[in-house]
Write an enzyme that holds these catalytic residues in place. Structure first.
Site, PDB file in Angstrom:
ATOM      1  N   ASP A  12       0.844  -1.197   0.000  1.00 55.64           N
ATOM      2  CA  ASP A  12       0.000   0.000   0.000  1.00 55.64           C
ATOM      3  C   ASP A  12       0.879   1.246   0.000  1.00 55.64           C
ATOM      4  O   ASP A  12       2.080   1.169  -0.187  1.00 55.64           O
ATOM      5  CB  ASP A  12      -0.935  -0.015   1.217  1.00 55.64           C
ATOM      6  CG  ASP A  12      -0.163  -0.216   2.522  1.00 55.64           C
ATOM      7  OD1 ASP A  12       1.086  -0.165   2.515  1.00 55.64           O
ATOM      8  OD2 ASP A  12      -0.818  -0.432   3.565  1.00 55.64           O
ATOM      9  N   ASP A  13       0.283   2.407   0.219  1.00 55.95           N
ATOM     10  CA  ASP A  13       1.061   3.639   0.174  1.00 55.95           C
ATOM     11  C   ASP A  13       1.679   3.971   1.522  1.00 55.95           C
ATOM     12  O   ASP A  13       1.581   5.093   2.020  1.00 55.95           O
ATOM     13  CB  ASP A  13       0.189   4.791  -0.335  1.00 55.95           C
ATOM     14  CG  ASP A  13      -0.169   4.580  -1.801  1.00 55.95           C
ATOM     15  OD1 ASP A  13       0.714   4.102  -2.547  1.00 55.95           O
ATOM     16  OD2 ASP A  13      -1.309   4.856  -2.187  1.00 55.95           O
TER      17      ASP A  13
END
Ligand code: WT7
Length: 693
Positions: free
Chosen positions: A562-563
């Protein structure tokens, strides 16, 4: 060699038992493991024979029971602790499936206990009163201290009495902004003793981050110290707290009491800025209180602490852990993953401001009655040999650290290591990010003299304790692999669609079913809890990590999908850095990605679009970085600012980070399809600017 044979033989019987256990489905042991192409490191016979889990069969036997009968397995272990009243009929009650209703995790509900009592009183009663609970090594050489279990109990009681006296009650939040002094674990334990919920904020966070957390959890009191020495610097923590308290008051949350420890070696009280009425010197009040304090008995599911951590979007999340399950889980994982013996001297280099310091500096070790070393300073001060100097000074037997430290020390001369004996060491540990095989080898061969197994523990703030970890002596190791699940944990690897994949594979790492140490909610936002962790793959807890499993069933973590960026083992949301950057008046837009970094694992790479007509300058670059330092903390400062006249976006306006990651890594032939971009020429401009910016 004989131990190699012994292991291979013992594993040949594995498949019969492994078949029924999903996490071990891929285990095809025996011949496969014997093949020379594998990079295997075997524990010595001597080590295995004394280990708590001496062989793969023994592991499998315990593991099988733990997943086939979790209630029986965990209640047997829980019974070793002190409970004022035993839990009700159900050992655990969980729902991991959003389609069936709200996510719920409960362990030992109805059981009445106290984790501070179990860490301190129980050990003192068992005869460990004179055993050292904490050794403390200051930043400067020859500045140190120690407390026995009885002494620590007394100090914890004094602080607990003070907190009660100023009105802190069960369920109240207490913010703790302290460096690695003995007072930090002491404060956590004092809060736990009276049922208050501690929220430790890492003392590297900025005033703004601290204020954000104060506003979110509205503490009765903030506990800090005036200053701390770190390496050759002095950090004025009280000034940061002062600023944070002004900021949080502006946002409607005012704190009545700021209890301040006078850390004389860093700063005298005369020089400390003071607000009469609000600020109180710890040393002026706490020692005057009685050194015994009745325990506040709490339900196993009453909250123990809140710890804020970064997500891929929005503001930091308050991860909430409760008492009973967390207690049982941290104690058990600590014991097995480090093959703990009562004679051990244990040192974990993590700060109590992170989950590692909660579970494996304070609670896990002390629940086992261990002697824990707390180090105030920096590992390369006064020089790169400091860690090994400390290992020899205290005869440390278990040394638990992060790959980033290993990599930074690896770059220095081996003489810094060889100068010290290190012969007390018997187990090494790694946490925070995947450890690359070359760092693993250096840690194993140089630091551990090829004698000490390495526990590469995979887990998260959310998981409370280790989920995938080697058990020293049980398995042959593969450098860089976190190996197998801990007891009671069922990792699964799923594909994009959320289907479990078996055998040799890679995909998204999820967990099936609850374990006692799991977080119960995000403070004040159960919906975000469900959305972030349980909705992406219905029926499972989603870790946010990628993982592959090899032909022998070993797990290899591959990093966040994910970020979220992992910088030196510190978790930073790209969104947080972006929001700090765009708060700068000259920044119009920013996109942040992680990029490989030799020492930190990942570095922070920021693409910045300036407001119309603003020229690029070195001064502006510095001022942007300063803005991030001020808003989040120095550890979140971007390593690189890449000027961007525009950002690659889809026609619907979504930034295509995949392309930015490739540009940051200079993998320009792997940009992929750019035709769906609203303006494909942006990419060319970015590449051109990258060369000189
Ligand atoms: C993330 C969790 C849990 C303590 C420190 C960090 C990464 C952690 C490992 C490991 C590979 C690891 C993961 C995870 N991570 N340990 N042994 N091997 N990756 O806690 O801040 O909650 O971060 O750290 O990416 O998701 P955290």
């Amino acid at each position: 060699t004989s131990n190699r044979l012994r292991h291979v033989e013992s594993m040949a019987i594995f498949p019969s038992g492994a078949g029924k256990i999903p996490a071990l489905n891929a285990v095809i042991l025996g011949e496969a493991l014997a093949s020379e192409e594998d990079d295997l490191v075997f524990p010595s016979d001597e080590f295995s024979q004394q280990a708590l889990v001496p062989s793969p069969q023994k592991y499998l036997e315990i593991y099988k029971r733990s997943v086939e009968d979790p209630a029986g397995f965990w209640s047997d272990i829980a019974s070793e602790f002190y409970w004022k009243k035993k839990w009700g009929d159900k050992v655990y009650d969980d729902n991991f499936d959003v389609r069936k209703g709200a996510i719920k995790i409960e362990w030992f509900k109805g059981g009445i206990t106290n984790i501070c009592y179990n860490c301190l009183d129980r050990n003192v009663e068992a005869g460990l009163g004179d055993k050292v609970a904490m050794y403390w090594e200051g930043n400067e050489l020859n500045v140190d201290g120690k407390l026995t279990y009885s002494e620590l109990l007394q100090k914890v009681c004094q602080l607990a009495n003070y907190l009660k006296d100023i009105g802190v009650k069960k369920g109240d939040a207490v913010i703790v902004y302290l460096p690695m002094l003995m007072e930090l674990p002491m404060t956590m334990l004092a809060c736990a003793r009276i049922g208050a919920v501690h929220s430790v904020v890492f003392a590297g966070f900025s005033a703004e981050s601290l204020a954000q957390r104060i506003v979110d959890c509205k503490p009765k009191v903030v506990i800090t110290c005036n200053a701390v020495n770190r390496g050759s610097k002095v950090i004025y923590l009280k000034d940061i707290v002062d600023t944070a308290l002004v900021e949080s008051a502006k946002n409607g949350v005012s704190v009545d009491v700021c209890l301040t420890y006078e850390n004389k070696s860093a700063m005298s009280r005369e020089n400390t800025k003071w607000q009469e009425g609000r600020d109180i010197w710890w040393q002026d009040v706490v020692p005057n209180y009685p050194s015994t304090c009745a325990v506040e008995w709490v339900d196993a599911e009453d909250p123990l602490f809140l710890l804020y951590t970064s997500g891929s979007t929005g503001k930091p999340k308050g991860v909430l852990h409760t008492t009973g399950g967390y207690m049982v889980y941290t104690a058990t994982t600590f014991k097995y993953a480090f093959d703990y013996k009562s004679s051990d001297i244990y040192w974990c280099t993590a700060d109590c401001g992170w989950i590692t310091g909660h579970s494996y500096v304070t609670y896990g070790p002390m629940l086992n009655g261990a002697s824990v070393l707390v180090f105030e300073g920096a590992p390369n001060y006064p020089d790169s040999g400091r860690c090994w100097d400390i290992v020899d000074k205290y005869k440390v037997t278990i040394f638990y650290t992060a790959p980033t430290l290993v990599r930074s020390l690896m770059r220095e001369s081996e003489e810094y290591v060889k100068k010290y004996s290190r012969k007390s060491l018997r187990v090494l540990g790694s946490v925070g990010e995947p450890i690359n095989p070359s760092a693993w080898r250096w840690f194993y061969n140089v630091v551990g003299d090829s004698r000490c197994p390495i526990s590469d523990t995979w887990w998260q703030t959310e998981t409370g304790g280790f989920l995938i970890t080697p058990l020293p002596g049980a398995w042959p190791q593969k450098p860089g692999s976190a190996t197998f699940p801990f007891f009671g944990v069922q990792p699964v690897i799923v594909d994009e669609k959320g289907d479990e994949i078996e055998g040799e594979c890679s995909g998204y790492l999820c967990i099936k079913g609850s374990w006692p140490g799991a977080f119960r909610t995000l403070y004040g936002d159960h919906e975000r809890y469900e959305t972030t962790y349980f909705k992406p793959f219905a029926g499972y807890y989603f870790s946010g990590d990628g993982c592959s499993r090899d032909k022998d069933g070993y797990h290899w973590l591959t990093g966040r999908v994910d970020d979220v960026i992992n910088v030196s083992g510190h978790r930073i949301g790209t969104a947080e850095v972006e929001s700090a950057l765009v708060s700068h008046p000259k920044c119009a837009e920013a996109a942040v990605v992680g990029v490989e970094h030799e020492v930190k694992g990942q570095g922070i790479y920021a693409f910045v679009t300036l407001v119309e007509g603003e020229p690029y300058s070195e001064e502006l670059r510095k001022s942007l970085i300063l803005t991030v330092r001020k808003q989040i903390g120095a550890f979140a400062a971007p390593d690189k600012i890449h000027w961007a006249p525009g950002l690659p976006k889809t026609r619907s306006g979504k930034i295509m980070r995949r392309i930015l990651r490739k540009i940051a890594a200079r993998q320009l032939d792997e940009l992929g399809d750019t035709s769906t971009l609203a303006d494909p020429s942006v990419v060319e401009q970015l590449i051109a600017l990258g060369e000189d910016s």
